[in-house]
Design a protein around this motif. Structure first.
Motif, mmCIF file in Angstrom:
data_model
loop_
_atom_site.group_PDB
_atom_site.id
_atom_site.type_symbol
_atom_site.label_atom_id
_atom_site.label_comp_id
_atom_site.label_asym_id
_atom_site.label_seq_id
_atom_site.Cartn_x
_atom_site.Cartn_y
_atom_site.Cartn_z
ATOM 1 N N VAL A 1 -4.698 7.099 -1.680
ATOM 2 C CA VAL A 1 -3.469 7.847 -1.437
ATOM 3 C C VAL A 1 -3.807 9.336 -1.427
ATOM 4 O O VAL A 1 -4.255 9.892 -2.431
ATOM 5 N N THR B 1 0.284 6.478 -9.473
ATOM 6 C CA THR B 1 -0.499 6.006 -8.326
ATOM 7 C C THR B 1 -1.767 5.310 -8.800
ATOM 8 O O THR B 1 -2.124 4.229 -8.308
ATOM 9 N N HIS C 1 -4.470 2.431 -7.124
ATOM 10 C CA HIS C 1 -4.872 3.171 -5.924
ATOM 11 C C HIS C 1 -5.629 4.437 -6.304
ATOM 12 O O HIS C 1 -5.307 5.102 -7.291
ATOM 13 N N TRP D 1 -6.490 8.357 -5.872
ATOM 14 C CA TRP D 1 -5.604 9.491 -5.616
ATOM 15 C C TRP D 1 -6.441 10.726 -5.369
ATOM 16 O O TRP D 1 -7.449 10.962 -6.064
ATOM 17 N N LEU E 1 -3.217 6.055 2.735
ATOM 18 C CA LEU E 1 -1.815 6.426 2.838
ATOM 19 C C LEU E 1 -1.661 7.926 2.606
ATOM 20 O O LEU E 1 -2.358 8.517 1.785
ATOM 21 N N HIS F 1 0.929 10.623 1.137
ATOM 22 C CA HIS F 1 2.147 10.755 0.338
ATOM 23 C C HIS F 1 2.486 12.230 0.200
ATOM 24 O O HIS F 1 1.717 13.005 -0.369
ATOM 25 N N LEU G 1 4.290 8.054 3.311
ATOM 26 C CA LEU G 1 5.356 7.989 2.315
ATOM 27 C C LEU G 1 5.848 9.400 2.040
ATOM 28 O O LEU G 1 5.057 10.285 1.700
ATOM 29 N N TYR H 1 7.923 4.207 -7.222
ATOM 30 C CA TYR H 1 6.773 4.573 -6.398
ATOM 31 C C TYR H 1 5.850 3.386 -6.097
ATOM 32 O O TYR H 1 5.484 3.177 -4.932
ATOM 33 N N PHE I 1 4.841 1.944 -2.400
ATOM 34 C CA PHE I 1 3.459 1.712 -1.956
ATOM 35 C C PHE I 1 3.272 0.252 -1.518
ATOM 36 O O PHE I 1 2.689 -0.017 -0.458
#
Length: 438
Positions: A57, A84, A89, A91, A128, A130, A160, A377, A381
């Motif tokens: 992310v 996260t 995931h 980050w 992803l 965010h 996102l 959140y 996700f």
């Protein structure tokens, strides 16, 4: 990109990610790293145990900050978004290469950091974007730059957007000019009569020594904000009511918005736009009590926007909607900072671009801006990843159900409920912020 890039000339050289102790509340089983990207930005990276290059992310933070970039900013982002990493995931977040406004610049910095992560830790299965607050505009811009509609597959798989300042800087910040002119009409102390006068769209003269503490004192002097309501004089209460009615903001965000309309406008107008004004209020009719409305609208300062400044701000920040990324958004209905009505503006942009079918918006019965409830959140996700991996396009109802299912895992203290309101839709932005002259 808006001006001001010269500040990056003295940027420190790039550094490989250095192992660093993870801050709480990041899980202690995670691995954390810090470094500099070589263009002026610093970064934090957090990788959970047993990540196996699954989901990365890329986080685009809010603001923007008006000072120089500091590593501590990214650390605070990681601490706030530790959910996260708790969800499994990786980050990564950049400070951006300089302070001040610059949506395209920040999108480029986010992509630069993604490449650093890939170079040192390998290509993840999914990546992803965010974006939070101002960072939602950054992430939306990055999605258009690096995953355009109709183009080859880019490095990102999904988008996102939470608590998003969407629709571009023009639409998102017009109301702050409204605040400056209405506040000055009512209070006449920003600037005071015995201080140098300047057009309010400038924010503040570059040589001003006014501090945020001093501005807060002026606001308290005029409106009583900062005092208990019972301690305000009738005159203060009346002045506060006039301001809040005209600008349609809650009392709790008045000082914050006035700060942005002072120091961020100073940066945006004078440093990034060469002293040109992108904001106008010609013809705007401000709401007020019947006995006040005529005098208020006759008395506020009026400014015409410079077309070139408007165009430059739009080129930097205005979304086109042309992205191939499946996109989810979440916005608190009573967000005091980024009006929820901005989501409707972004919906119109995506629909006009022919990508509205790739946008699912959700709304929560919350009153905060900077962070919403923990389980919401991971639910977003998971819903976004299932849309990407399985073709299961989510709905607000399904996101709410996911949140409820995940709540036992992420609500250890009983304070993180799920607040998503599946049937809610935002009013038009024009119902909150009066339309401008073309």
């Amino acid at each position: 990109m808006l001006g001001g890039a010269a500040a990056a000339q003295a940027a420190p050289g790039p550094t490989a990610p250095r192992p660093t102790a993870c801050p709480q509340p990041v899980p202690d089983t995670a691995r954390c790293y810090t470094g500099a990207d070589g263009a002026g930005a610093f970064y934090w990276i957090a990788i959970p145990k047993d990540w196996n290059r699954n989901v990365l992310v890329m986080h685009a933070h809010g603001g923007p900050e008006t000072g120089p970039p500091k590593l501590a900013r990214s650390e605070e982002d990681l601490k706030r978004w530790a959910i996260t990493v708790k969800a499994g995931h990786a980050w990564a977040g950049s400070t951006y290469r300089r302070g001040g406004y610059g949506v395209t610049m920040a999108a480029e910095d986010t992509e630069r950091l993604r490449r650093i992560v890939v170079r040192h830790f390998g290509e993840p299965r999914r990546t992803l974007l965010h974006g939070q607050s101002y960072g939602a505009g950054v992430a939306a811009k990055a999605a258009e730059l690096y995953a355009p509609a109709g183009g080859a597959k880019g490095p990102y798989d999904g988008l996102l957007l939470t608590s998003g300042v969407l629709g571009g800087g023009n639409a998102a910040y017009d109301f702050r000019l409204d605040l400056r002119v209405v506040y000055q009409y009512v209070c006449r102390n920003h600037p005071r009569p015995d201080e140098p006068q300047y057009p309010l769209w400038q924010g503040l003269p570059m040589d001003s020594t006014l501090t945020r503490k001093e501005l807060a004192e002026r606001v308290r002097e005029c409106t009583g904000v900062g005092l208990p309501a019972a301690q305000r004089s009738p005159e203060q209460a009346a002045r506060l009511k006039t301001i809040l009615t005209a600008v349609k903001i809650p009392e709790r965000s008045l000082l914050g918005h006035l700060n942005w309309a002072t120091w961020l406008f100073q940066d945006l107008v004078q440093t990034r736009l060469g002293g040109r004004n992108p904001f106008g209020n010609i013809g705007v009719v401000y709401a007020a009590a019947p006995a006040e409305v005529a005098a208020l609208n006759a008395g506020v300062a009026r400014y015409a926007a410079d077309p070139q400044a408007k165009g430059a701000l739009a080129a930097d920040s205005q979304p086109t909607g042309r992205t191939a990324l499946p996109t989810l958004s979440l916005h608190a209905i009573d967000d005091p900072t980024a009006f929820v009505e901005l989501e409707g503006a972004y919906r119109r942009i995506r629909d006009a671009a022919g990508t509205g079918d790739l946008l699912v918006q959700s709304f929560s019965a919350e009153r905060e801006h900077s962070y919403l409830s923990d389980p919401e959140y991971p639910a977003l996700f998971d819903a976004l990843l299932d849309w990407i991996d399985k073709g299961e396009k989510p709905t607000p109802e399904r996101i709410a159900a996911r949140c409820a299912a995940l709540r036992p895992r992420y609500d250890s203290d009983g304070k993180n409920a799920c607040h998503i309101e599946p049937g809610w839709q935002p009013p038009a932005l024009e119902s909150r912020v009066p339309s401008r002259a073309p």
